[in-house]
Design a protein around this motif. Sequence first.
Motif, PDB file in Angstrom:
ATOM      1  N   ILE A   1      -3.384  -0.998   5.383  1.00 51.75           N
ATOM      2  CA  ILE A   1      -3.548   0.405   5.803  1.00 51.75           C
ATOM      3  C   ILE A   1      -4.249   1.187   4.695  1.00 51.75           C
ATOM      4  CG2 ILE A   1      -2.285   2.551   6.184  1.00 51.75           C
ATOM      5  CD1 ILE A   1      -0.203   0.761   7.678  1.00 51.75           C
ATOM      6  N   LEU A   2      -3.792   0.953   3.480  1.00 51.18           N
ATOM      7  CA  LEU A   2      -4.394   1.661   2.355  1.00 51.18           C
ATOM      8  C   LEU A   2      -5.858   1.271   2.182  1.00 51.18           C
ATOM      9  CD1 LEU A   2      -1.417   1.424  -0.135  1.00 51.18           C
ATOM     10  CD2 LEU A   2      -2.182   3.419   1.155  1.00 51.18           C
ATOM     11  N   ILE A   3      -6.116  -0.018   2.316  1.00 47.18           N
ATOM     12  CA  ILE A   3      -7.495  -0.476   2.145  1.00 47.18           C
ATOM     13  C   ILE A   3      -8.398   0.106   3.237  1.00 47.18           C
ATOM     14  CG2 ILE A   3      -9.003  -2.491   2.105  1.00 47.18           C
ATOM     15  CD1 ILE A   3      -6.554  -4.093   1.069  1.00 47.18           C
ATOM     16  N   ALA A   4      -7.907   0.068   4.463  1.00 52.06           N
ATOM     17  CA  ALA A   4      -8.710   0.561   5.587  1.00 52.06           C
ATOM     18  C   ALA A   4      -9.026   2.043   5.416  1.00 52.06           C
ATOM     19  CB  ALA A   4      -7.983   0.322   6.899  1.00 52.06           C
ATOM     20  N   ALA A   5      -8.059   2.775   4.849  1.00 55.72           N
ATOM     21  CA  ALA A   5      -8.264   4.209   4.657  1.00 55.72           C
ATOM     22  C   ALA A   5      -9.354   4.467   3.613  1.00 55.72           C
ATOM     23  CB  ALA A   5      -6.966   4.874   4.241  1.00 55.72           C
ATOM     24  N   GLN A   6      -9.426   3.617   2.617  1.00 54.39           N
ATOM     25  CA  GLN A   6     -10.356   3.846   1.516  1.00 54.39           C
ATOM     26  C   GLN A   6     -11.729   3.234   1.739  1.00 54.39           C
ATOM     27  OE1 GLN A   6      -9.491   5.846  -1.238  1.00 54.39           O
ATOM     28  NE2 GLN A   6      -7.982   6.249   0.314  1.00 54.39           N
ATOM     29  N   MET A   7     -11.784   2.073   2.365  1.00 57.36           N
ATOM     30  CA  MET A   7     -13.080   1.412   2.511  1.00 57.36           C
ATOM     31  C   MET A   7     -13.198   0.728   3.870  1.00 57.36           C
ATOM     32  SD  MET A   7     -12.188  -1.074  -0.731  1.00 57.36           S
ATOM     33  CE  MET A   7     -13.373  -2.347  -0.404  1.00 57.36           C
ATOM     34  N   PRO A   8     -13.221   1.538   4.912  1.00 60.59           N
ATOM     35  CA  PRO A   8     -13.225   1.019   6.284  1.00 60.59           C
ATOM     36  C   PRO A   8     -14.378   0.053   6.571  1.00 60.59           C
ATOM     37  CG  PRO A   8     -13.830   3.343   6.220  1.00 60.59           C
ATOM     38  CD  PRO A   8     -13.315   2.996   4.889  1.00 60.59           C
TER      39      PRO A   8
ATOM     40  N   LEU B   1       4.731   6.191  -3.997  1.00 64.68           N
ATOM     41  CA  LEU B   1       3.627   7.110  -4.277  1.00 64.68           C
ATOM     42  C   LEU B   1       4.120   8.516  -4.553  1.00 64.68           C
ATOM     43  CD1 LEU B   1       1.507   6.052  -1.210  1.00 64.68           C
ATOM     44  CD2 LEU B   1       1.352   5.120  -3.518  1.00 64.68           C
ATOM     45  N   THR B   2       3.369   9.229  -5.385  1.00 62.39           N
ATOM     46  CA  THR B   2       3.644  10.650  -5.541  1.00 62.39           C
ATOM     47  C   THR B   2       2.883  11.386  -4.454  1.00 62.39           C
ATOM     48  OG1 THR B   2       1.733  11.097  -6.889  1.00 62.39           O
ATOM     49  CG2 THR B   2       3.711  10.327  -8.038  1.00 62.39           C
ATOM     50  N   ILE B   3       3.173  12.663  -4.338  1.00 61.51           N
ATOM     51  CA  ILE B   3       2.549  13.431  -3.263  1.00 61.51           C
ATOM     52  C   ILE B   3       1.024  13.470  -3.415  1.00 61.51           C
ATOM     53  CG2 ILE B   3       2.703  15.704  -4.379  1.00 61.51           C
ATOM     54  CD1 ILE B   3       3.483  16.773  -1.554  1.00 61.51           C
ATOM     55  N   SER B   4       0.535  13.547  -4.639  1.00 62.13           N
ATOM     56  CA  SER B   4      -0.920  13.652  -4.790  1.00 62.13           C
ATOM     57  C   SER B   4      -1.601  12.316  -4.496  1.00 62.13           C
ATOM     58  CB  SER B   4      -1.269  14.154  -6.176  1.00 62.13           C
ATOM     59  OG  SER B   4      -0.873  13.220  -7.146  1.00 62.13           O
TER      60      SER B   4
ATOM     61  N   ALA C   1      -4.807   9.509   1.953  1.00 63.04           N
ATOM     62  CA  ALA C   1      -5.004   9.904   3.356  1.00 63.04           C
ATOM     63  C   ALA C   1      -6.172  10.873   3.489  1.00 63.04           C
ATOM     64  CB  ALA C   1      -3.734  10.529   3.908  1.00 63.04           C
ATOM     65  N   GLY C   2      -6.702  11.299   2.347  1.00 61.62           N
ATOM     66  CA  GLY C   2      -7.846  12.205   2.397  1.00 61.62           C
ATOM     67  C   GLY C   2      -7.498  13.631   2.770  1.00 61.62           C
TER      68      GLY C   2
ATOM     69  N   VAL D   1       0.439   5.856   6.567  1.00 63.85           N
ATOM     70  CA  VAL D   1       0.131   5.604   7.971  1.00 63.85           C
ATOM     71  C   VAL D   1       0.359   6.846   8.803  1.00 63.85           C
ATOM     72  CG1 VAL D   1       0.605   4.164   9.957  1.00 63.85           C
ATOM     73  CG2 VAL D   1       1.044   3.297   7.669  1.00 63.85           C
ATOM     74  N   ASP D   2       1.529   7.427   8.629  1.00 61.90           N
ATOM     75  CA  ASP D   2       1.867   8.625   9.404  1.00 61.90           C
ATOM     76  C   ASP D   2       0.807   9.704   9.186  1.00 61.90           C
ATOM     77  OD1 ASP D   2       4.073   7.266  10.156  1.00 61.90           O
ATOM     78  OD2 ASP D   2       5.467   8.358   8.849  1.00 61.90           O
ATOM     79  N   LEU D   3       0.495   9.899   7.908  1.00 64.10           N
ATOM     80  CA  LEU D   3      -0.428  10.966   7.555  1.00 64.10           C
ATOM     81  C   LEU D   3      -1.819  10.695   8.129  1.00 64.10           C
ATOM     82  CD1 LEU D   3      -0.596  13.567   6.173  1.00 64.10           C
ATOM     83  CD2 LEU D   3      -0.741  12.430   3.966  1.00 64.10           C
ATOM     84  N   ILE D   4      -2.244   9.459   8.076  1.00 61.19           N
ATOM     85  CA  ILE D   4      -3.559   9.132   8.611  1.00 61.19           C
ATOM     86  C   ILE D   4      -3.595   9.375  10.112  1.00 61.19           C
ATOM     87  CG2 ILE D   4      -5.112   7.202   9.107  1.00 61.19           C
ATOM     88  CD1 ILE D   4      -4.491   6.115   6.329  1.00 61.19           C
ATOM     89  N   ARG D   5      -2.512   9.038  10.781  1.00 61.07           N
ATOM     90  CA  ARG D   5      -2.467   9.299  12.225  1.00 61.07           C
ATOM     91  C   ARG D   5      -2.542  10.788  12.512  1.00 61.07           C
ATOM     92  NH1 ARG D   5       1.138   4.550  14.625  1.00 61.07           N
ATOM     93  NH2 ARG D   5       2.915   5.947  14.798  1.00 61.07           N
ATOM     94  N   ILE D   6      -1.800  11.544  11.735  1.00 63.00           N
ATOM     95  CA  ILE D   6      -1.825  13.004  11.913  1.00 63.00           C
ATOM     96  C   ILE D   6      -3.240  13.524  11.723  1.00 63.00           C
ATOM     97  CG2 ILE D   6      -1.104  15.176  10.857  1.00 63.00           C
ATOM     98  CD1 ILE D   6       1.590  13.785  10.246  1.00 63.00           C
ATOM     99  N   ARG D   7      -3.906  13.074  10.654  1.00 66.76           N
ATOM    100  CA  ARG D   7      -5.261  13.559  10.397  1.00 66.76           C
ATOM    101  C   ARG D   7      -6.242  13.185  11.493  1.00 66.76           C
ATOM    102  NH1 ARG D   7      -5.557  17.840   8.446  1.00 66.76           N
ATOM    103  NH2 ARG D   7      -7.796  17.544   8.375  1.00 66.76           N
TER     104      ARG D   7
END
Lengths: 269, 269
Positions: free
Chosen positions: A140-147, B2-5, B11-12, B46-52
């Motif tokens: 998931i992390l990889i896909a988010a960064q370098m799809p 992970l920290t919040i940042s 998640a961008g 994952v959750d955050l990416i879905r939300i975005r």
Amino acid sequence: MLTISQLARYAGVTVRAVRHYHAIGLLPEPCRDHSGYRRYDAGAVVDLIRIRMLAEGGVPLSRVHQLLDAGGEEFAAEVAEIDRRLRADIRERQHHRRQIARLAAGDSLALPAEAVAYLERMRELGFPDRVIEIERDSWILIAAQMPDEIPVLMAIKHATLEHETLRRHYLSMADLADCSPDDPRLPSLADRVADFLEAASTVATAVAADAAEEEPVVSEELSALLDTVFVESFPCAARLLELLEDRGWTGWTSVRRMEPVLPRRCEEA
Amino acid sequence: MLTISQLARYAGVTVRAVRHYHAIGLLPEPCRDHSGYRRYDAGAVVDLIRIRMLAEGGVPLSRVHQLLDAGGEEFAAEVAEIDRRLRADIRERQHHRRQIARLAAGDSLALPAEAVAYLERMRELGFPDRVIEIERDSWILIAAQMPDEIPVLMAIKHATLEHETLRRHYLSMADLADCSPDDPRLPSLADRVADFLEAASTVATAVAADAAEEEPVVSEELSALLDTVFVESFPCAARLLELLEDRGWTGWTSVRRMEPVLPRRCEEA
DNA sequence: GTCCGAGCCTGACCCTGCGTCAAGGTCAAG
DNA sequence: CTTGACCTTGACGCAGGGTCAGGCTCGGAC
């Protein structure tokens, strides 16, 4: 002379909007009749229509003000800028349409289809759930960064999984899931991992060459994050990484063969 | 963990956005470490990416909540709806681009190109600036109310301008600009206008027929507004309209031949 | 030990572009 | 004289955060 609602109707806006424009000084307050009602002339309709044209083009009201006063030169530049923004907006929306489409097609929201298939295959081959979960989170992390790199990366992983020797090594590493940092199995596990890494790197290179692409490079940052996920997921991970360094490998996600530095070898003793 | 940042980066989104999602209950608050820092696992990414993905598609955050919980059936319907909205947005922006482009091409705001050309022609022919200004404002109003009719209307006006007799009449009406209500030239001006109207109506009908369209009808409301513009712009306008009524014409924008009513004729005396 | 910069926390106000009451004054018609 | 449509000002509300302020914490350098 027009009332505020007539003015609004002619220009195609709400009465509230007109008053708002007065409030922010965008449209000058007209004179009032004997009872305090605002009374507009036709010029106000023209002003209002011009304001709307710009506002509907996405110009912030604060800028509409300057724009209406601006001369031809400046104005043309501004208009070009607005057009650029509109084009960008359109492209953005088209991108979102594609995203949303994928989201509707694949049943997994944050994982590309290839990754879903890969995890499924791991399950079939009997990898422990815990390991698969960590894999999933990592992807998931990889896909988010370098799809864009996902296809090649997944091809490499798939080839690894279908390579008999490598699969055997990989499966035998599943001990990872329940080792504590001082588990006596760790040194032998480290040996197996080292063997795996040795063999895997040649497979990866071959697959990438097959795909006529270079092996994707995971950024330092992402690499560090994935290592963190790894270390935090398995109690023995930190110790394992130490043992791997003894065996000439550094890192985990972006693993590299170390140069055989003598002082290091000394520490081993 | 992970920290919040870190979460936000992966998640961008901004840290503030993450906290906002917590505040509105869209993203569950994670557990805190010993010093009160939020600590996330990869699942949160994952959750955050879905939300975005949904939010960027234009789904209001309040609805993202329900959507993420929704089953496949309902979800698919919603996605189709989102896609429809995105398409509409894109079309709207493309429309605005065209508007803006016209706005940049003609140097005048809110005026279609045909009208700009028409006004330019008037300037060439030596009409007074004041008259041209009023024409311009009138066309802005017309374009705002009935943009589709502009081409035919402009064709009629152009034909009028290029018609020798009519042009002569029209130019001779320019006195309008500097007459006061009691100017002695007014009666003769009214005569010339009446002549012009007589000839112009046949030209209009011919042009409309040529274009294989019926002569556009300006609504009562718009007509009244344009008359107001006229009256407000020229001091002598009201008096001129009276004189025209004496000559059998009523209205200005939508001018009509009056039925010869005897009492009116009496007033003339 | 301690110092620094970066990062985290909560709480609070600010922004745009209006929508939507509330509480009254005005106007034209019946 | 009432009724209903308009008008007035003033105030609060919305999404989706941005941007302080004021204080705690972390990790690394010295």
